[in-house]
Scaffold this motif. Structure first.
Motif, PDB file in Angstrom:
ATOM      1  N   ASN A  76     -28.537  22.010-143.169  1.00 32.05           N
ATOM      2  CA  ASN A  76     -27.713  22.875-142.213  1.00 32.05           C
ATOM      3  C   ASN A  76     -26.253  22.146-141.453  1.00 32.05           C
ATOM      4  OD1 ASN A  76     -28.929  25.173-143.997  1.00 32.05           O
ATOM      5  ND2 ASN A  76     -30.522  25.032-142.564  1.00 32.05           N
ATOM      6  N   ALA A  77     -27.189  21.112-140.954  1.00 34.79           N
ATOM      7  CA  ALA A  77     -26.884  20.340-140.036  1.00 34.79           C
ATOM      8  C   ALA A  77     -25.523  19.382-140.099  1.00 34.79           C
ATOM      9  CB  ALA A  77     -27.942  18.799-139.540  1.00 34.79           C
ATOM     10  N   LYS A  78     -25.000  19.305-142.175  1.00 38.33           N
ATOM     11  CA  LYS A  78     -24.246  18.482-142.287  1.00 38.33           C
ATOM     12  C   LYS A  78     -23.412  19.286-143.340  1.00 38.33           C
ATOM     13  CE  LYS A  78     -25.571  14.001-141.847  1.00 38.33           C
ATOM     14  NZ  LYS A  78     -25.131  13.373-140.788  1.00 38.33           N
ATOM     15  N   LEU A  79     -23.648  20.914-143.419  1.00 39.89           N
ATOM     16  CA  LEU A  79     -22.541  21.260-144.192  1.00 39.89           C
ATOM     17  C   LEU A  79     -21.418  21.618-143.188  1.00 39.89           C
ATOM     18  CD1 LEU A  79     -24.826  25.139-143.554  1.00 39.89           C
ATOM     19  CD2 LEU A  79     -24.131  24.011-145.507  1.00 39.89           C
ATOM     20  N   SER A  80     -20.084  21.383-144.254  1.00 37.30           N
ATOM     21  CA  SER A  80     -18.616  21.607-143.522  1.00 37.30           C
ATOM     22  C   SER A  80     -17.710  22.949-143.005  1.00 37.30           C
ATOM     23  CB  SER A  80     -17.923  20.618-144.763  1.00 37.30           C
ATOM     24  OG  SER A  80     -17.950  22.298-146.090  1.00 37.30           O
ATOM     25  N   ASP A  81     -16.967  23.233-142.686  1.00 32.57           N
ATOM     26  CA  ASP A  81     -17.012  24.272-142.750  1.00 32.57           C
ATOM     27  C   ASP A  81     -16.475  25.392-142.940  1.00 32.57           C
ATOM     28  OD1 ASP A  81     -16.597  22.961-139.857  1.00 32.57           O
ATOM     29  OD2 ASP A  81     -14.086  22.721-140.131  1.00 32.57           O
ATOM     30  N   ALA A  82     -16.467  24.546-144.658  1.00 33.14           N
ATOM     31  CA  ALA A  82     -16.389  25.870-145.541  1.00 33.14           C
ATOM     32  C   ALA A  82     -17.511  26.361-146.291  1.00 33.14           C
ATOM     33  CB  ALA A  82     -15.498  25.233-146.675  1.00 33.14           C
ATOM     34  N   GLU A  83     -18.256  25.424-145.864  1.00 31.95           N
ATOM     35  CA  GLU A  83     -20.329  25.331-146.451  1.00 31.95           C
ATOM     36  C   GLU A  83     -20.324  26.302-145.599  1.00 31.95           C
ATOM     37  OE1 GLU A  83     -21.257  21.908-149.055  1.00 31.95           O
ATOM     38  OE2 GLU A  83     -20.813  21.680-146.703  1.00 31.95           O
ATOM     39  N   ILE A  84     -20.011  26.046-144.239  1.00 27.30           N
ATOM     40  CA  ILE A  84     -20.373  27.773-142.651  1.00 27.30           C
ATOM     41  C   ILE A  84     -20.350  28.181-143.265  1.00 27.30           C
ATOM     42  CG2 ILE A  84     -20.022  28.322-140.448  1.00 27.30           C
ATOM     43  CD1 ILE A  84     -20.213  25.127-139.969  1.00 27.30           C
ATOM     44  N   ASP A  85     -18.959  28.397-143.385  1.00 25.98           N
ATOM     45  CA  ASP A  85     -18.457  30.524-143.503  1.00 25.98           C
ATOM     46  C   ASP A  85     -19.474  30.633-145.039  1.00 25.98           C
ATOM     47  OD1 ASP A  85     -16.877  29.909-141.376  1.00 25.98           O
ATOM     48  OD2 ASP A  85     -15.130  29.269-143.329  1.00 25.98           O
ATOM     49  N   LYS A  86     -19.782  29.656-146.429  1.00 25.60           N
ATOM     50  CA  LYS A  86     -20.635  30.828-147.268  1.00 25.60           C
ATOM     51  C   LYS A  86     -21.399  30.602-146.790  1.00 25.60           C
ATOM     52  CE  LYS A  86     -20.961  29.264-151.814  1.00 25.60           C
ATOM     53  NZ  LYS A  86     -20.385  28.590-152.885  1.00 25.60           N
ATOM     54  N   PHE A  87     -22.427  29.948-146.258  1.00 26.70           N
ATOM     55  CA  PHE A  87     -24.179  30.335-145.914  1.00 26.70           C
ATOM     56  C   PHE A  87     -24.307  30.766-144.295  1.00 26.70           C
ATOM     57  CE2 PHE A  87     -23.334  26.126-149.277  1.00 26.70           C
ATOM     58  CZ  PHE A  87     -23.938  26.620-150.642  1.00 26.70           C
ATOM     59  N   CYS A  88     -24.061  30.586-143.395  1.00 28.28           N
ATOM     60  CA  CYS A  88     -24.130  31.266-142.421  1.00 28.28           C
ATOM     61  C   CYS A  88     -23.575  32.452-141.974  1.00 28.28           C
ATOM     62  CB  CYS A  88     -23.468  30.276-141.573  1.00 28.28           C
ATOM     63  SG  CYS A  88     -24.146  28.519-141.796  1.00 28.28           S
ATOM     64  N   PHE A  99     -14.492  25.426-131.147  1.00 22.64           N
ATOM     65  CA  PHE A  99     -14.525  25.396-132.133  1.00 22.64           C
ATOM     66  C   PHE A  99     -15.493  24.548-132.640  1.00 22.64           C
ATOM     67  CE2 PHE A  99     -13.707  25.055-136.896  1.00 22.64           C
ATOM     68  CZ  PHE A  99     -13.052  25.605-137.575  1.00 22.64           C
ATOM     69  N   ARG A 100     -15.364  23.450-132.183  1.00 19.38           N
ATOM     70  CA  ARG A 100     -17.006  22.855-132.609  1.00 19.38           C
ATOM     71  C   ARG A 100     -18.022  23.244-132.372  1.00 19.38           C
ATOM     72  NH1 ARG A 100     -17.636  16.533-130.278  1.00 19.38           N
ATOM     73  NH2 ARG A 100     -19.132  15.769-131.505  1.00 19.38           N
ATOM     74  N   SER A 101     -18.676  23.845-130.783  1.00 18.23           N
ATOM     75  CA  SER A 101     -19.556  24.214-130.082  1.00 18.23           C
ATOM     76  C   SER A 101     -19.915  25.784-131.371  1.00 18.23           C
ATOM     77  CB  SER A 101     -19.114  24.704-129.052  1.00 18.23           C
ATOM     78  OG  SER A 101     -19.555  23.748-127.829  1.00 18.23           O
ATOM     79  N   ILE A 102     -18.989  26.348-131.562  1.00 15.52           N
ATOM     80  CA  ILE A 102     -19.228  27.874-132.343  1.00 15.52           C
ATOM     81  C   ILE A 102     -20.052  26.720-133.777  1.00 15.52           C
ATOM     82  CG2 ILE A 102     -17.972  29.511-133.560  1.00 15.52           C
ATOM     83  CD1 ILE A 102     -16.081  29.249-131.605  1.00 15.52           C
ATOM     84  N   LYS A 103     -19.530  26.238-133.984  1.00 15.36           N
ATOM     85  CA  LYS A 103     -20.043  25.717-135.632  1.00 15.36           C
ATOM     86  C   LYS A 103     -21.101  25.033-135.266  1.00 15.36           C
ATOM     87  CE  LYS A 103     -16.191  27.131-137.792  1.00 15.36           C
ATOM     88  NZ  LYS A 103     -16.769  28.763-139.387  1.00 15.36           N
ATOM     89  N   LYS A 104     -21.501  24.234-134.737  1.00 15.92           N
ATOM     90  CA  LYS A 104     -22.524  23.873-133.723  1.00 15.92           C
ATOM     91  C   LYS A 104     -23.900  24.892-133.778  1.00 15.92           C
ATOM     92  CE  LYS A 104     -22.134  19.336-132.192  1.00 15.92           C
ATOM     93  NZ  LYS A 104     -21.938  18.526-130.613  1.00 15.92           N
ATOM     94  N   ILE A 105     -23.419  26.238-133.236  1.00 15.11           N
ATOM     95  CA  ILE A 105     -24.276  26.529-133.004  1.00 15.11           C
ATOM     96  C   ILE A 105     -25.077  28.187-134.425  1.00 15.11           C
ATOM     97  CG2 ILE A 105     -24.942  29.740-131.659  1.00 15.11           C
ATOM     98  CD1 ILE A 105     -22.832  27.766-130.132  1.00 15.11           C
ATOM     99  N   GLN A 106     -23.722  27.620-135.037  1.00 15.18           N
ATOM    100  CA  GLN A 106     -23.993  28.430-136.482  1.00 15.18           C
ATOM    101  C   GLN A 106     -24.880  27.834-137.474  1.00 15.18           C
ATOM    102  OE1 GLN A 106     -19.327  29.040-137.325  1.00 15.18           O
ATOM    103  NE2 GLN A 106     -20.056  31.253-137.997  1.00 15.18           N
ATOM    104  N   LYS A 107     -24.866  26.289-137.476  1.00 11.96           N
ATOM    105  CA  LYS A 107     -25.925  25.783-138.510  1.00 11.96           C
ATOM    106  C   LYS A 107     -27.239  25.934-137.666  1.00 11.96           C
ATOM    107  CE  LYS A 107     -22.946  22.269-137.821  1.00 11.96           C
ATOM    108  NZ  LYS A 107     -22.035  20.578-138.062  1.00 11.96           N
ATOM    109  N   VAL A 108     -27.207  25.309-136.689  1.00  9.79           N
ATOM    110  CA  VAL A 108     -28.264  25.553-135.407  1.00  9.79           C
ATOM    111  C   VAL A 108     -29.242  27.718-136.002  1.00  9.79           C
ATOM    112  CG1 VAL A 108     -29.801  25.689-133.435  1.00  9.79           C
ATOM    113  CG2 VAL A 108     -28.073  23.705-133.886  1.00  9.79           C
TER     114      VAL A 108
END
Length: 107
Positions: A37-49, A70-79
């Protein structure tokens, strides 16, 4: 996060935690992820989160209230994806987003 004292005890043993980690790794693989999860790309975040409606609403409110980047949002999604995985949830729920937001550093 809660404050701890030297007298606090863990509610989970190392062996139980190890088992949880193995189960999370299995879920990640079954979902089709190639990265943790910590290494997900933006596209993978959209797919898996995948967020529930309530989770999306909470994240949207946090974006405006805390002026999240944007970076903070993506981190929150991964966590929150990791928190959901630990609970065995296929989608990210409101409680997962709230917990992830609570771990943010401010200042």
């Amino acid at each position: 996060m809660q404050q701890v004292s030297p007298n606090d005890k863990s509610s989970i043993t190392s062996k139980e935690m190890h088992s949880q980690v193995i189960e999370v790794h299995k879920r990640v693989k079954l979902r089709g992820q190639k990265n943790f999860n910590a290494k997900l790309s933006d596209a993978e975040i959209d797919k898996f989160c995948t967020l529930s409606g309530e989770a999306k609403d909470i994240l949207d409110m946090a974006v405006h209230k805390f002026a999240l980047s944007f970076r903070s949002i993506k981190k929150i999604q991964k966590v929150s994806r990791t928190i959901a995985d630990i609970e065995g949830s296929g989608i990210i729920e409101k409680r997962h987003i709230l917990e992830a937001i609570s771990y943010r550093r401010r200042g």
